[in-house]
Scaffold this active site. Structure first.
Site, PDB file in Angstrom:
ATOM      1  N   TYR A 141       0.852  -1.190   0.000  1.00 24.08           N
ATOM      2  CA  TYR A 141       0.000   0.000   0.000  1.00 24.08           C
ATOM      3  C   TYR A 141       0.886   1.238   0.000  1.00 24.08           C
ATOM      4  O   TYR A 141       1.795   1.365   0.818  1.00 24.08           O
ATOM      5  CB  TYR A 141      -0.921   0.039   1.221  1.00 24.08           C
ATOM      6  CG  TYR A 141      -1.948   1.143   1.111  1.00 24.08           C
ATOM      7  CD1 TYR A 141      -3.222   0.875   0.634  1.00 24.08           C
ATOM      8  CD2 TYR A 141      -1.629   2.463   1.425  1.00 24.08           C
ATOM      9  CE1 TYR A 141      -4.161   1.891   0.489  1.00 24.08           C
ATOM     10  CE2 TYR A 141      -2.554   3.481   1.282  1.00 24.08           C
ATOM     11  CZ  TYR A 141      -3.814   3.187   0.809  1.00 24.08           C
ATOM     12  OH  TYR A 141      -4.730   4.196   0.645  1.00 24.08           O
ATOM     13  N   ASN A 198      -3.459   5.940   6.026  1.00 20.66           N
ATOM     14  CA  ASN A 198      -4.177   6.749   7.009  1.00 20.66           C
ATOM     15  C   ASN A 198      -4.897   5.866   8.027  1.00 20.66           C
ATOM     16  O   ASN A 198      -4.705   4.648   8.067  1.00 20.66           O
ATOM     17  CB  ASN A 198      -5.151   7.701   6.306  1.00 20.66           C
ATOM     18  CG  ASN A 198      -6.216   6.952   5.509  1.00 20.66           C
ATOM     19  OD1 ASN A 198      -6.462   5.760   5.722  1.00 20.66           O
ATOM     20  ND2 ASN A 198      -6.862   7.649   4.594  1.00 20.66           N
ATOM     21  N   GLN A 258      11.266  15.264  12.178  1.00 18.75           N
ATOM     22  CA  GLN A 258      10.159  14.386  12.540  1.00 18.75           C
ATOM     23  C   GLN A 258       8.911  15.178  12.900  1.00 18.75           C
ATOM     24  O   GLN A 258       7.794  14.771  12.590  1.00 18.75           O
ATOM     25  CB  GLN A 258      10.554  13.470  13.701  1.00 18.75           C
ATOM     26  CG  GLN A 258      11.607  12.451  13.335  1.00 18.75           C
ATOM     27  CD  GLN A 258      11.257  11.674  12.079  1.00 18.75           C
ATOM     28  OE1 GLN A 258      10.283  10.929  12.050  1.00 18.75           O
ATOM     29  NE2 GLN A 258      12.037  11.849  11.023  1.00 18.75           N
ATOM     30  N   GLU A 295      11.600   5.235  17.765  1.00 20.18           N
ATOM     31  CA  GLU A 295      11.699   4.823  16.363  1.00 20.18           C
ATOM     32  C   GLU A 295      13.078   5.187  15.808  1.00 20.18           C
ATOM     33  O   GLU A 295      13.775   4.348  15.239  1.00 20.18           O
ATOM     34  CB  GLU A 295      10.604   5.520  15.565  1.00 20.18           C
ATOM     35  CG  GLU A 295      10.618   5.213  14.074  1.00 20.18           C
ATOM     36  CD  GLU A 295       9.613   6.045  13.300  1.00 20.18           C
ATOM     37  OE1 GLU A 295       9.315   5.673  12.152  1.00 20.18           O
ATOM     38  OE2 GLU A 295       9.133   7.072  13.825  1.00 20.18           O
ATOM     39  N   HIS A 296      13.465   6.445  15.948  1.00 22.59           N
ATOM     40  CA  HIS A 296      14.772   6.932  15.495  1.00 22.59           C
ATOM     41  C   HIS A 296      15.554   7.432  16.704  1.00 22.59           C
ATOM     42  O   HIS A 296      15.039   8.241  17.472  1.00 22.59           O
ATOM     43  CB  HIS A 296      14.627   8.087  14.506  1.00 22.59           C
ATOM     44  CG  HIS A 296      13.729   7.807  13.349  1.00 22.59           C
ATOM     45  ND1 HIS A 296      12.421   8.256  13.299  1.00 22.59           N
ATOM     46  CD2 HIS A 296      13.945   7.132  12.197  1.00 22.59           C
ATOM     47  CE1 HIS A 296      11.878   7.864  12.155  1.00 22.59           C
ATOM     48  NE2 HIS A 296      12.773   7.178  11.473  1.00 22.59           N
ATOM     49  N   ASP A 356      16.005   7.975   6.130  1.00 16.55           N
ATOM     50  CA  ASP A 356      14.684   7.984   5.505  1.00 16.55           C
ATOM     51  C   ASP A 356      14.761   7.691   4.016  1.00 16.55           C
ATOM     52  O   ASP A 356      13.835   7.106   3.446  1.00 16.55           O
ATOM     53  CB  ASP A 356      14.016   9.351   5.703  1.00 16.55           C
ATOM     54  CG  ASP A 356      13.253   9.441   7.007  1.00 16.55           C
ATOM     55  OD1 ASP A 356      13.053   8.392   7.648  1.00 16.55           O
ATOM     56  OD2 ASP A 356      12.858  10.557   7.381  1.00 16.55           O
TER      57      ASP A 356
END
Length: 434
Positions: A133, A217, A262, A330-331, A364
């Site tokens: 997706y 979403n 971010q 996450e990062h 990224d």
């Protein structure tokens, strides 16, 4: 002046205040769940007809048939050929780096033979078909295509089916070009929960897949959550997160912009800085105020930093590492002079960016490791998307006649103990000396 939460790990109520900062309500709105359930049922029972209806309703894209929503290989190639030379070169360079990194993750089958001739092992097999997706319309996420599609192809997935909404028929050339570069096999211009349903259940035109990956979403996330079990999914991602540990050796402006990277995603993104140097925290706060006025997404950044951002003073870098492990971001950026010395202290993070030159944005797009990372503290038990997510493992057991004598007696004894006589008798039938 932007008002940022300031915390100090020496404060008696620090843990409670940190917990409140990290809280995120990920409950899906009841109306979304109801709408998604209706869409999934319609596509499951009515196939192409339901997909066409929802595509016209939500994407303002009438189509004579579901087949007309599929883009051919020639259209993908044309999108690639039509890119500016520098854009194409950047996409291809990023794809090459992502591919080379993920090739290191390939796992092969293995076996070993015991003294009695029994062979045990593991067979590693790629998934047959995977659905990807990709958000569409004005949003351009070619990097998402590369990060999801390339590991699948490296794993050996035979068919990769991409779905991407095209509201009002608006196609994104960058996304289609990335699909061509990554080797996507089929592309359908459908989106939302109806696209997830089509991939999960299959329709007359859209083939059923074994796993669905890729961001979306709230409707897409709810749909993925509901079809899990019928198909595999990658993860349900929360808002973007960055945690920076800094010792003051990195320019404050650099770290401020890293926090912005971010925060600009959305108002719920979380950006946190840890440092034992209070003067450096002040310098970063000043840099934030100075730089935010230049940013096109200043209001999003401002809301994100005000609601969920923080500057946290720690006792030392070891204290910062312990807090980072509790947050499991996450990062995680190590904006310190000796990141290798701090690395052994760190256990939980989706990706670790080491040294002042390693900004999260490089990860990224083009460093090579995957940018699909666990969020919302799930890095405590989850890993980045990788080749292993598109492979499955099957146990292999080939028992020799001699092995059956030893194993048969062990199995029969345990089976009788569990009251499973057929199990025991099945093992005993293989015994040559009963």
């Amino acid at each position: 002046m932007l008002t940022l939460t300031r915390l100090d790990s020496a404060q008696p109520d620090f843990q409670a205040r940190l917990a409140r900062l990290l809280q995120f309500d990920d409950a899906t709105d009841a109306s979304i769940e109801e709408a998604v359930a209706t869409i999934l049922h319609a596509v499951k029972t009515r196939g192409d007809a339901a997909v066409l209806e929802y595509t016209e309703r939500f994407d303002r894209l009438p189509a004579p048939s579901a087949a007309s929503l599929e883009l051919g290989a020639a259209e993908l190639a044309a999108a690639l050929a039509g890119l500016p030379e520098d854009t194409r070169a950047a996409l291809e360079a990023a794809a090459d780096r992502v591919r080379r990194y993920h090739e290191k993750q390939l796992q092969g089958s293995w076996t070993y033979t015991e003294d009695d001739g029994t062979v045990l092992g593991q067979k590693v097999t790629p998934l047959d078909r995977v659905g990807l997706y990709v958000p569409g319309g004005k949003a351009a996420y070619p990097s998402s295509v590369l990060m999801n599609a390339i590991p699948a192809k490296v794993a050996g997935v035979a068919e990769l089916v991409m779905v991407v909404p095209t509201p009002g028929g608006e196609r994104n050339a960058l996304v289609l070009a990335a699909a061509a570069i990554a080797g996507v096999d089929r592309v359908f211009t459908i989106g939302g929960a109806q696209a997830v349903a089509a991939l999960a259940y299959g329709t007359e035109t859209v083939p059923q897949v074994d796993k669905i990956v890729g961001p979306g979403n709230a409707y897409v996330a709810a749909a993925k959550r509901r079809v899990f079990g019928t198909v595999g999914i990658d993860m349900i991602a929360g808002p973007s997160e960055i945690l920076v540990i800094a010792d003051g050796s990195t320019p404050a402006e650099w770290v401020a912009m890293d926090l912005f990277s971010q925060a600009e995603h959305d108002e719920l993104a979380q950006s946190i800085l840890l440092s034992p140097d209070p003067d450096y925290l002040d310098a970063v706060a000043a840099a934030i105020d100075q730089l935010i006025v230049e940013m096109p997404r200043a209001e999003v950044i401002r809301t994100s930093l005000t609601n969920r951002g923080a500057l946290i003073r720690t006792h030392d870098l070891h204290d910062a590492a312990a807090i980072a492990n509790a947050i499991a971001p996450e990062h995680l950026e190590l904006a310190v002079s000796d990141p290798e010395a701090l690395l052994p202290k760190l256990r939980h993070a989706g990706a670790i960016f080491m040294g002042k030159n390693t900004c999260e944005a490089l990860g990224d797009y083009c460093a090579g490791p995957n940018h699909v990372l666990p969020t919302s503290r799930t890095a405590r038990f989850s890993s980045p998307l990788g080749v292993y997510d598109f492979q499955k493992r099957t146990s292999l057991i080939h028992v020799s006649e001699a092995g059956a004598q030893t194993l048969g007696r062990i199995a029969a004894t345990l089976a009788y103990g569990e009251g499973l006589q057929a199990h025991a008798r099945s093992a005993e039938y293989r015994l040559t000396h009963k």
